[in-house]
Design a protein around this motif. Structure first.
Motif, PDB file in Angstrom:
ATOM      1  N   HIS A 246     -14.698  41.553  22.808  1.00 18.47           N
ATOM      2  CA  HIS A 246     -13.932  42.010  22.012  1.00 18.47           C
ATOM      3  C   HIS A 246     -13.062  40.996  21.128  1.00 18.47           C
ATOM      4  N   LEU A 247     -12.570  40.217  21.467  1.00 19.26           N
ATOM      5  CA  LEU A 247     -12.432  38.567  20.602  1.00 19.26           C
ATOM      6  C   LEU A 247     -13.398  39.303  19.834  1.00 19.26           C
ATOM      7  N   GLY A 248     -14.583  38.843  19.618  1.00 17.28           N
ATOM      8  CA  GLY A 248     -14.979  39.218  18.440  1.00 17.28           C
ATOM      9  C   GLY A 248     -14.938  39.969  17.507  1.00 17.28           C
ATOM     10  N   PHE A 249     -14.565  41.193  18.118  1.00 14.53           N
ATOM     11  CA  PHE A 249     -14.270  42.325  17.353  1.00 14.53           C
ATOM     12  C   PHE A 249     -12.315  41.824  16.597  1.00 14.53           C
ATOM     13  N   CYS A 250     -11.562  41.258  17.180  1.00 13.81           N
ATOM     14  CA  CYS A 250     -10.048  40.888  17.148  1.00 13.81           C
ATOM     15  C   CYS A 250     -10.752  39.786  15.709  1.00 13.81           C
TER      16      CYS A 250
ATOM     17  N   GLY B  61      -5.311  31.758  20.086  1.00 16.63           N
ATOM     18  CA  GLY B  61      -7.016  31.314  19.431  1.00 16.63           C
ATOM     19  C   GLY B  61      -6.408  31.728  17.818  1.00 16.63           C
ATOM     20  N   THR B  62      -6.864  33.537  17.791  1.00 15.61           N
ATOM     21  CA  THR B  62      -6.601  33.936  16.877  1.00 15.61           C
ATOM     22  C   THR B  62      -5.033  34.179  16.209  1.00 15.61           C
TER      23      THR B  62
ATOM     24  N   LYS C 103      -4.389  43.875  10.054  1.00 20.37           N
ATOM     25  CA  LYS C 103      -4.165  44.803  10.521  1.00 20.37           C
ATOM     26  C   LYS C 103      -4.794  45.335  12.218  1.00 20.37           C
ATOM     27  N   GLY C 104      -5.671  45.771  12.303  1.00 18.99           N
ATOM     28  CA  GLY C 104      -6.655  45.421  13.106  1.00 18.99           C
ATOM     29  C   GLY C 104      -6.647  44.575  13.782  1.00 18.99           C
ATOM     30  N   GLY C 105      -6.765  43.295  13.078  1.00 18.36           N
ATOM     31  CA  GLY C 105      -7.718  42.299  13.856  1.00 18.36           C
ATOM     32  C   GLY C 105      -6.136  42.238  15.037  1.00 18.36           C
TER      33      GLY C 105
ATOM     34  N   ASN D  86      -4.254  45.517  22.202  1.00 17.20           N
ATOM     35  CA  ASN D  86      -4.957  46.107  22.907  1.00 17.20           C
ATOM     36  C   ASN D  86      -5.783  45.305  24.105  1.00 17.20           C
ATOM     37  N   HIS D  87      -6.041  44.464  23.208  1.00 13.76           N
ATOM     38  CA  HIS D  87      -7.402  43.113  24.236  1.00 13.76           C
ATOM     39  C   HIS D  87      -5.761  43.030  25.215  1.00 13.76           C
TER      40      HIS D  87
END
Lengths: 561, 693
Positions: free
Chosen positions: A324-328, A269-270, A341-343, A349-350
């Motif tokens: 955590h996916l919210g963070f991504c 999804g991401t 990059k972080g996402g 990482n997740h």
């Protein structure tokens, strides 16, 4: 070697499928042989994929290891595959977790062993295909094909409510994919009009032609396509409020299913947002940005709140995934280099830390056949190795520096914090805050994350060992340690020396950020006519205003360096 | 030695790995303790070498090269090891990058010596103190302690805020693990709080503070474009007061968490659930001072943010008095010391907030000596009393444990601020800075000083004097501690006694060695708009000194009267002001208020969210499912009776028709022949008729 390099993606992707076919022919009565064969196939696949990391030319960027062949010429469908830094990381994550998932199933799966490993390997091919496809049709085929083995994995080897969970998972995601298909078709039919070329499903071509296109009809259409894609991808991520299939699917799925589900499936999804929505529909992305950011942040906080009160260990981890996916997603929709990059790094990482969390739950479930947190307590006395690994993974999950989670979270927050105020805002009067508002909410989510994870750890590992059932538990054996040790090693690697990961992302992310900036520069789709006047000034003074604003609103846009 | 900067945190980290992996099963008990202590000792020695190397500007300038850059004028050396987070280019073209780098300057030098020096002594002490633990726990303890040292040294040496943050969170983790070291025990009988609860409380409270730290970093990154500390400080003057104030306040929120200031101090008293050496090392001498360290590290930023600096001073002063008040009524020997630590940390903040950064660091150092000594002494007392911690059940211990008693006296007088012990000088310097800033802040400091002298005397007299209030059984067991515990006590006593010579004020005709040493750090950036107030006149300074000395003596005197001479006074006193006494003894009910105001609503919110998720969000999904299912049933009905009915009707029609047509298909050749002939006849007739026209 040259031949291998030229066909590496096809080989890596279809090796598991070939293995699965071979397994079908294997004799049914020898489960041990089948398990070992499946493990070897997965391991071989991982080893074959490793050279990609070294062969991928980070300095050149773009899609590499391209393979192209005509498939259904009448409608312009091709077998067109290739990877850039973004798909490279997810591909490696998939082959890596594939080995671990299969290795972790040895003692957990005792019924219909052959079918199980066949489905696992088929699933592997489906997932890899999604990440390498550069043809929208091909992508869709893999995207859908992968649902089937997952459906059976949950439906056959799952827990008590496996049918409900499997059907919910299948139908919910199918609903999303069908809408996504509509979006794909809309693009497919629009493309010849825009370019004058023959119809095609070539994604790189779509992005090249349609990405920067400012035709009003297309701009209007972008919004609808974005929404169609959004439903498809957001269900998969899953973003609030489309997440409720996830806890059910996770709780009922066998351990390896959960590992793959959390580790790889959600990333599709991401990945879809990063690969398609952003470069192909940049204007619509900016148009819906405030809503997207709000959903990300709601997901972070909401997932963390709900996780706090779960009684089922696995369900708690499932809700932590939502957070955590919210963070991504927050990182991705920051639309700048840091956020992207972080996402993307946080997706990896997740996959590692939540994958490991599911493995850990599975290890306990195999021993005790329950996942109720209240059944446990004081396990660290009985299982010190387990407790140590669980502690490391917990710390990785809550973003302790030196472990992978921190790198991702910090980079995402840098990205979110620097979202300029010009990108619309939901709450009137708070627009000057820009991304700072969302960053503050997300930082709050980190505290909540620590709260539920540490409480989980305390209730299961600390305290007195007062349940006699737990006094018989055995610590991990070598195979079980081997499933977790590679993940832990990767967590430290990314935490201490993440540069290789950053460097493969450098070019693709810079390219993406540039496309989005270009779109922002010329579009007014997002904010109508009221804002353009202010925007020119805002863009130039964004850093200064952003900086001043949070500290001293009264100071206004005083000049700064 | 500067090239070995990286080894300072790494040595204890290796100790952690060895003890953590091999310790529980393979290493002999003796080896575990020695390995851990030697690792810290080596770190201490390397630190000494490195500090010697930054002392000489000429040699320092020559040392640059390779991974090492130096700033001889400011006695600073920076070792850049690798690029940690190459985050990317911002929309404005700034390259955002974080390097893994260590910096050594006079400020981190002082911290290094305190951390490794006191840390080493406490490691040695622990060998004796923890001797009764089973081997796996023993190894685990030393592994955690070494990990803590590695993290604390990373914090001190970090050249950029994220590297400092690595240490910052790392020490938090170790603190969590060590507070919960006896994770299966109940810590507080009245509330049922377990040691694991206490650890978690510490971690979460610190995380709340860390939110501030994190946001401060983000703000500085976004505005200054770098997180390198010197890079930020160099720009402090151009960032603008607004940004400086916001960033400084946000970082201070983090400091409030770590250094246990109001309103985030609540975790520290409960942190006493950990073993006593941990309380001495982490929760008194080193980790809790990290907040003060960060404020001092960022001094130029604070100097450009007068409002933030004032906030630091006020919060520090208020904490100093508030915690001291609570300390008056505690009966657990470690809890008294914990509140005393909170109060003393407030003192350091007060000093830094009044602009006296070097005074804050000075007090940080002397406090590390005397408070570590107090805790280790308390540990020795607890050891002697077979685990008893209630001071009401002690008394008259001076005869039984003379070494502990003697060293405790030194610490007691030092913290009370008796001339010429170390505490006197550092406290006096802070008071002088406070006086320059405002008489009110000085008042807070002086009040805190009085309370400190009083409650410490209460502690001292209740524990060591009067009649023994413990039973025969315990009396039989009371014993002096082993030598590994006594030697560190004696060394710390010497430091607590004489540590003040480093900062003798000029008014007494000596040189303030520490102040001069630290000067390059704090003068690095010119303080715009907040020029340091002029030096006090020597006479005034001597007067202030005399006042603070008198206050200390008066506090001790009162303590002596109340708890040694007329022990019935406190009881009567408590009875007469019952409500007030209960309020103070109940720690102002801050924990209870937090429970009601923050935690209870939080849990309620979690439950509500969970309910919402189950019945509303998922309810909607299931409802959609049921609607679909309902629709399908309806369509099945429609299908069966209407669609299929039509189909069937067709079928019936066809069947009826076929019944008719079947009559034609009799299988009798004659009828077929008849039909064929008839047909031909008709066709031919039609043809002929139409042809006629």
């Amino acid at each position: 070697m040259g031949w291998y390099q030229a066909h590496i993606l096809t080989i890596v992707t279809f090796l598991p499928l070939a293995g699965a076919l071979a397994l079908v022919a294997a004799p049914k009565g020898k489960p041990k042989l089948i398990m070992q064969a499946a493990t070897w196939i997965a391991l071989l696949d991982f080893l074959l994929s490793v050279p990609l990391f070294f062969w991928y030319d980070a300095g050149r960027g773009g899609f590499q290891f391209l393979e192209r062949a005509s498939w259904i010429p009448s409608i312009g469908v091709q077998y067109y595959v290739g990877i850039d830094g973004i798909s490279l990381l997810l591909l490696l994550l998939t082959t890596f977790l594939g080995v671990i998932a299969i290795l972790s199933s040895w003692s957990a799966i005792t019924e219909r062993v052959k079918e199980y490993y066949v489905f696992m390997l088929v699933l592997q091919t489906g997932m890899l295909g999604v990440f390498i496809s550069l043809d929208f049709f091909l992508f869709y085929v893999f995207w859908e094909a992968m649902l089937v083995p997952m459906y059976f994995l949950i439906g056959i080897w799952g827990g008590p409510r496996k049918l409900y969970a499997a059907i919910k998972f299948f139908l919910y995601t199918l609903l999303g994919s069908v809408l996504m298909l509509l979006g794909i078709l809309a693009i497919y039919f629009y493309y010849p009009k825009a370019s004058g070329g023959p119809p095609t499903f070539d994604i790189t071509e779509f992005i090249r032609v349609l990405g920067p296109l400012t035709d009003p009809e297309w701009l209007e259409m972008q919004k609808w396509v974005f929404l169609a894609f959004f439903v498809g991808f957001a269900i998969k991520v899953p973003m609030f409020p489309f997440h409720t299939w996830l806890p059910d699917a996770h709780v009922e799925a066998p351990t390896a299913g959960s590992v793959i589900l959390a580790g790889v499936l959600l990333k599709m999804g991401t990945y879809g947002f990063v690969r398609f929505s952003l470069p192909l529909l940049p204007r619509a992305t900016i148009h819906y940005l405030p809503w997207m950011l709000a959903l990300c942040v709601v997901g972070i906080l909401y997932g963390a709140l709900v996780a706090m009160v779960q009684k089922d260990w696995k369900k708690l981890v499932a809700y932590s995934s939502v957070s955590h996916l919210g963070f991504c997603m927050l990182g991705v929709f920051a639309l700048n280099q840091a956020g992207l990059k972080g996402g993307i790094l946080q997706m990896v990482n997740h996959g590692l830390s939540t994958g490991a969390l599911f493995l850990l739950v599975g290890l306990i479930y195999e021993r005790r056949h329950t996942r109720m947190i209240s059944e446990f307590g004081g396990l660290s006395k009985q299982m010190p190795v387990y407790a140590t690994l669980f502690m490391i993974i917990t710390m990785s999950s809550i973003g302790l520096p030196l472990l992978n989670g921190f790198i991702g979270e910090f980079t995402i927050l840098v990205g979110a914090f620097t979202i300029p105020p010009v990108y619309g805002f939901l709450l009137p009067g708070l627009g000057f805050l820009g991304g700072k508002f969302w960053a503050v909410c997300a930082v709050f989510g980190i505290v909540l994350g620590a709260a539920y994870m540490l409480w989980l750890y305390q209730r299961t590992m600390f305290g007195k060992l007062d349940n006699p059932e737990n006094a018989k538990l055995k610590d991990l054996n070598l195979r079980e340690v081997m499933t977790l040790a590679p993940i832990v090693a990767c967590c430290f690697w990314i935490g201490i020396y993440p540069q290789p990961f950053f460097s493969v992302l450098e070019k693709p992310v810079a390219d993406l950020a540039q496309r989005l900036e270009a779109a922002e520069g010329g579009a007014d789709l997002a904010r109508g006519a009221a804002l353009p006047r202010a925007r020119g000034a805002d863009v130039a003074a964004a850093p200064a205003v952003a900086a001043q604003a949070v500290a001293a609103p009264a100071a206004g846009g005083a000049s700064a360096p | 030695m500067l090239g070995l900067l990286w080894a300072i945190p790494l040595l204890p980290f290796l100790g952690f790995l060895l003890n953590g992996i091999l310790g529980p099963r393979l290493l002999p008990r003796r080896a575990v303790g020695i390995l851990a202590s030697v690792a810290v000792l080596l770190s201490f020695l390397v630190s000494l070498g490195a500090i010697a190397a930054i002392a000489d500007p000429v040699a320092l300038a020559a040392a640059a090269g390779g991974s090492l850059t130096t700033d001889a004028g400011h006695h600073r050396a920076v070792q850049t090891l690798w690029t940690w987070m190459p985050i990317g280019t911002s929309a404005q073209g700034t390259v955002l990058r974080v390097d893994w780098a260590y910096a050594l300057d006079p400020l981190s030098a002082v911290m290094l010596l305190v951390v490794t020096g006191v840390g080493f002594l406490i490691h040695v002490y622990s060998i004796g103190y923890m001797a009764h633990e089973p081997r796996p726990a023993y190894a685990r303890f030393f592994a955690y302690l070494n990990l803590f040292m590695a993290m604390m040294l990373t914090l001190v040496l970090g050249a950029s805020l994220p590297v400092v943050f690595v240490g910052w969170e790392g020490v938090g983790l170790c603190s969590y693990l060590l507070i919960g070291f006896y994770y299966d025990r109940v810590f507080d009988e009245t509330t049922g709080m377990t040691c694991a609860d206490a650890g978690r409380k510490a971690f979460i409270t610190n995380r709340i503070g860390d939110m501030g730290f994190m946001l401060g970093m983000l703000l500085l990154f976004a505005t200054a474009g770098t997180l390198d500390i010197q890079g930020i400080l160099a720009q402090a003057g151009t960032l603008g007061t607004g940004v400086c104030t916001a960033a400084a306040l946000l970082l201070f929120v983090g400091a409030c968490g770590k250094s246990a200031q109001i309103p985030l101090y609540v975790w520290l008293p409960d942190a006493m659930a950990g073993p006593t050496p941990v309380s001495a090392l982490i929760h008194a001498a080193t980790m809790v001072t990290a907040g003060v360290y960060v404020v001092c590290r960022m001094a130029p930023l604070y100097q450009h943010a007068p409002a933030a600096l004032l906030t630091v001073a006020v919060v520090g002063g208020a904490t100093a008095v508030f915690a001291a008040l609570i300390g008056l009524c505690q009966n657990d020997i470690k809890k008294v010391l914990a509140y005393s630590t909170v109060s003393q940390l407030g003192y350091m903040m007060l000093g830094a907030g009044c602009g006296g950064f070097e005074a804050g660091v000075f007090h940080l150092m002397t406090h590390a000596f005397f408070k570590a000594l107090l805790f280790l002494g308390a540990g020795s007392v607890i050891h002697a009393m077979s685990g008893e911690q209630d001071i009401r059940k002690m008394g008259g211990l001076d005869r039984y444990i003379p070494w502990t008693h003697g060293t405790f006296v030194v610490a007691w007088l030092a913290i009370s601020g008796i001339f010429p012990l170390s505490g006197f000088f550092s406290k006096d310097e802070i008071l002088a800075w406070a006086f320059r800033k405002s008489i009110l802040l000085w008042g807070l400091g002086a009040g805190g000083a009085f309370l400190t002298a009083f409650y410490m005397s209460r502690l001292y007299f209740l524990v060591f004097h009067g009649r023994a209030r413990f039973d025969k059984e315990t009396r039989h067991h009371v014993h002096e501690s082993p030598r590994t515990m006594i030697v560190p006590l004696v060394v710390l006593a010497a430091l607590a006694f004489a540590g003040g010579v480093l900062g003798v004020p000029e008014a007494l005709g000596a040189r303030n060695v520490l102040g001069e040493y630290l000067a390059p750090v704090f003068e690095a950036a010119p303080a715009a708009g907040t020029a340091a107030p002029a030096h006090l006149a020597a006479g005034l300074e001597l007067g202030l000194m005399a006042v603070s000395f008198a206050i200390a003596v008066f506090g001790i005197f009162l303590g002596w009267v109340f708890y040694a001479q007329r022990p019935e006074i406190p009881a009567t006193f408590a009875e007469n002001v019952g409500g007030l006494y209960r309020l103070v003894a109940g720690k102002f009910y801050v924990d209870e208020i937090y429970d009601r105001v923050i935690l209870a609503p939080y849990y309620a919110l979690c439950r509500a969210a969970s309910w919402f998720d189950r019945y509303v969000v998922d309810g909607a999904v299931n409802a959609a499912g049921y609607v679909t299912l309902g629709t399908s049933y309806t369509s099945v009905g429609f299908d069966t009776y209407v669609v299929d009915g039509l189909v069937n009707l067709t079928g019936y029609t066809v069947r009826g028709a076929s019944w008719v047509f079947r009559k034609f298909q009799t299988g009798v050749v004659q009828s077929y022949a008849t039909a064929v002939v008839l047909g031909i006849f008709i066709l031919v007739s039609v043809y002929l008729l139409t042809q006629g026209h």
